[in-house]
Write an enzyme that holds these catalytic residues in place. Structure first.
Site, PDB file in Angstrom:
ATOM      1  N   ARG A  45       0.801  -1.309  -0.067  1.00 54.63           N
ATOM      2  CA  ARG A  45       0.082  -0.029  -0.057  1.00 54.63           C
ATOM      3  C   ARG A  45       1.138   1.283  -0.096  1.00 54.63           C
ATOM      4  O   ARG A  45       2.163   1.116   0.169  1.00 54.63           O
ATOM      5  CB  ARG A  45      -0.961  -0.082   1.245  1.00 54.63           C
ATOM      6  CG  ARG A  45      -0.635  -0.819   2.348  1.00 54.63           C
ATOM      7  CD  ARG A  45       0.410  -0.067   3.065  1.00 54.63           C
ATOM      8  NE  ARG A  45       0.378   1.448   3.241  1.00 54.63           N
ATOM      9  CZ  ARG A  45       1.223   2.367   3.612  1.00 54.63           C
ATOM     10  NH1 ARG A  45       2.498   1.955   3.687  1.00 54.63           N
ATOM     11  NH2 ARG A  45       1.027   3.537   3.551  1.00 54.63           N
ATOM     12  N   ALA A  47       0.925   5.105  -2.117  1.00 53.98           N
ATOM     13  CA  ALA A  47       0.564   5.451  -3.578  1.00 53.98           C
ATOM     14  C   ALA A  47       1.729   5.173  -4.506  1.00 53.98           C
ATOM     15  O   ALA A  47       1.591   4.395  -5.629  1.00 53.98           O
ATOM     16  CB  ALA A  47       0.189   7.036  -3.725  1.00 53.98           C
ATOM     17  N   ASP A 236      -2.072  10.789  -2.059  1.00 53.80           N
ATOM     18  CA  ASP A 236      -2.407   9.694  -3.048  1.00 53.80           C
ATOM     19  C   ASP A 236      -2.727  10.166  -4.424  1.00 53.80           C
ATOM     20  O   ASP A 236      -2.461   9.472  -5.377  1.00 53.80           O
ATOM     21  CB  ASP A 236      -3.790   9.011  -2.611  1.00 53.80           C
ATOM     22  CG  ASP A 236      -3.086   8.099  -1.552  1.00 53.80           C
ATOM     23  OD1 ASP A 236      -3.034   8.615  -0.306  1.00 53.80           O
ATOM     24  OD2 ASP A 236      -2.769   6.830  -1.795  1.00 53.80           O
ATOM     25  N   ASN A 246      -5.381  12.509   0.877  1.00 53.19           N
ATOM     26  CA  ASN A 246      -4.482  11.620   1.383  1.00 53.19           C
ATOM     27  C   ASN A 246      -5.386  10.838   2.334  1.00 53.19           C
ATOM     28  O   ASN A 246      -6.404  11.032   2.594  1.00 53.19           O
ATOM     29  CB  ASN A 246      -3.213  12.326   1.969  1.00 53.19           C
ATOM     30  CG  ASN A 246      -2.106  11.588   2.572  1.00 53.19           C
ATOM     31  OD1 ASN A 246      -1.737  10.318   1.783  1.00 53.19           O
ATOM     32  ND2 ASN A 246      -1.680  11.694   3.943  1.00 53.19           N
ATOM     33  N   LYS A 247      -4.715   9.828   3.056  1.00 56.18           N
ATOM     34  CA  LYS A 247      -5.377   9.190   3.934  1.00 56.18           C
ATOM     35  C   LYS A 247      -6.401   9.831   5.072  1.00 56.18           C
ATOM     36  O   LYS A 247      -5.945  10.926   5.488  1.00 56.18           O
ATOM     37  CB  LYS A 247      -4.075   8.528   5.091  1.00 56.18           C
ATOM     38  CG  LYS A 247      -4.596   7.484   6.167  1.00 56.18           C
ATOM     39  CD  LYS A 247      -5.608   6.479   5.766  1.00 56.18           C
ATOM     40  CE  LYS A 247      -5.082   5.621   4.786  1.00 56.18           C
ATOM     41  NZ  LYS A 247      -6.042   4.795   4.047  1.00 56.18           N
TER      42      LYS A 247
HETATM   43  O1  MRU Z   1      -4.436   3.101   2.553  1.00 51.34           O
HETATM   44  P1  MRU Z   1      -2.830   3.463   2.210  1.00 51.34           P
HETATM   45  O2  MRU Z   1      -2.083   2.716   3.253  1.00 51.34           O
HETATM   46  O3  MRU Z   1      -2.380   2.950   0.729  1.00 51.34           O
HETATM   47  O4  MRU Z   1      -2.943   4.939   2.177  1.00 51.34           O
HETATM   48  C1  MRU Z   1      -1.631   5.697   2.281  1.00 51.34           C
HETATM   49  C2  MRU Z   1      -1.393   6.897   2.130  1.00 51.34           C
HETATM   50  O5  MRU Z   1      -2.664   7.798   2.461  1.00 51.34           O
HETATM   51  C3  MRU Z   1      -0.238   7.648   2.011  1.00 51.34           C
HETATM   52  O6  MRU Z   1       0.079   8.686   2.846  1.00 51.34           O
HETATM   53  C4  MRU Z   1      -0.026   7.944   0.580  1.00 51.34           C
HETATM   54  O7  MRU Z   1      -0.235   6.937  -0.280  1.00 51.34           O
HETATM   55  C5  MRU Z   1       1.372   8.685   0.259  1.00 51.34           C
HETATM   56  S1  MRU Z   1       2.395   7.485   0.223  1.00 51.34           S
HETATM   57  C6  MRU Z   1       4.188   8.011  -0.148  1.00 51.34           C
END
Ligand code: MRU
Length: 354
Positions: A45, A47, A236, A246-247
């Site tokens: 997981r 991005a 993301d 983002n998350k």
């Molecule tokens: O659901 P996830 O764990 O894939 O979410 C990840 C995030 O929100 C990260 O902050 C984002 O992908 C950036 S990773 C460099």
């Protein structure tokens, strides 16, 4: 630094992030269906990491196609593309990887298919290695905003585990440490899947970077004390007007930072910037199953049958973002679109630390 993903013995090997930090176990994906399944289940997981997984999944899928004719080969690959694209909708990096591989093939359409299959493996390895270099560049640009003695808050995991290595949000943190700055990181635990707790805290501890874990609810109280000097998060999908997906919980953190006068930076490789979308309301937001909220590690914690909403991401409006740290420099969100304009004088609009 731990390896997130690599080609290994004709397979795609990835660290199973669902088991961390209790178990360090690798999964070997023998076909692209397995890669897609691992992306869906969050074994891999973050991005950039899922962009790399998609590129490698395409190379793996290509090996199974029997066609010798280029057009037939591309038809077979379309099925691979659509399965990978259907896994997770918010991170633009899967789309980015598909477009990169499609263009790579279009530029070589006269080559024999067998040769193209080998070239796709090499290209997917380039995607991985370039990602690490990009993160180092993000680190270099972003570290100017970190002073000796600073405490930095981050959300979710935008570290090595979320990328090919080094991390986007952790890039400036790692460079600051390499520069000898004594810093502290505060990691939000990041409910419901606990990426901050299970992944960020773990990978920083593995690399001896001082980290303190807090519940998501604690961020406001600590920000009010003035001890946190800046926030750095990943993304993301960041869009043309500088809005940032983002998350889930990133928006709340950004608002708290603004309220408390704490600069809020987003580390965004160009592969996570989608210039085709004008503003955040058009970003597709993934909703995941209720069990991530009703259960913790298989244990039911909510009343049976309760209604749940489980948004995996939120959108932080550009007005809360101090700067977007890319591999080309740091920019105000309102200037981001200039990165997509030919001949723009980027040096004149770059944010620099005072
Ligand atoms: O659901 P996830 O764990 O894939 O979410 C990840 C995030 O929100 C990260 O902050 C984002 O992908 C950036 S990773 C460099």
């Amino acid at each position: 630094m731990v390896k997130t993903i690599e080609w290994f013995d004709g397979k795609v090997r990835m660290l199973d992030q669902t088991l961390l930090p209790r178990e360090v176990k690798y999964i070997d994906c023998a076909d692209y269906h397995m890669v897609a399944e691992c992306i869906k289940k969050l074994c891999i997981r973050g991005a950039p990491a899922i962009g790399i997984a998609a590129a490698m999944g395409i190379a793996l899928g290509a090996q199974e196609i029997k066609a010798k004719d280029f057009n037939e080969f591309m038809k077979g690959l379309e099925t691979v593309f659509s399965e990978l694209l259907s896994t997770r909708p918010t991170a633009v990096n899967i789309q980015w990887a598909v477009e990169r591989m499609r263009k790579f093939l279009a530029e070589r359409k006269n080559g024999p298919v067998d040769k193209l299959k080998t070239l796709l493996i090499e290209e997917s390895n380039r995607v991985l290695n370039e990602d690490i270099e990009i993160n180092r560049a993000i680190g270099k640009w972003g570290s100017q905003f970190i002073k000796d003695g600073d405490t930095i808050i981050t959300h979710c995991n935008a570290g090595s585990l979320a990328t090919g290595g080094y991390g986007t949000a952790t890039g400036p943190i790692r460079v600051a440490v390499e520069q000898g700055k004594k810093i502290q990181v505060i990691a939000d635990e990041t409910r419901p899947v606990l990426q901050g707790c299970r992944l960020t805290a773990w990978e920083l501890m593995e690399d001896n970077i001082p980290v303190t874990l807090i519940t998501d609810n604690t961020a406001g109280a600590i920000l009010r004390t003035g001890e946190i000097k800046l926030a750095i998060v990943g993304t993301d999908r960041t869009v043309a007007n500088g809005d940032v997906a983002n998350k889930i919980g990133t928006y709340s953190l950004a608002v708290l930072c603004k309220e408390n006068g704490v600069p809020f930076y987003v580390a965004a490789p160009l592969s996570s910037i989608d210039f085709s979308i004008p503003s955040g309301e058009f970003i597709p937001i993934e909703e995941r199953g209720p069990e991530e909220v009703t259960h913790i590690f298989g244990c039911h914690i909510a009343p049976q049958g309760v209604k749940v909403r489980n948004l995996a991401f939120d959108v932080t409006p550009a007005k809360y973002v101090t700067g977007i740290i890319t591999e080309k420099g740091v920019f105000r969100p309102e200037d981001l679109h200039k990165l997509n304009e030919k001949g723009a004088d980027l040096d004149s609009i770059m944010l620099k630390a005072k």
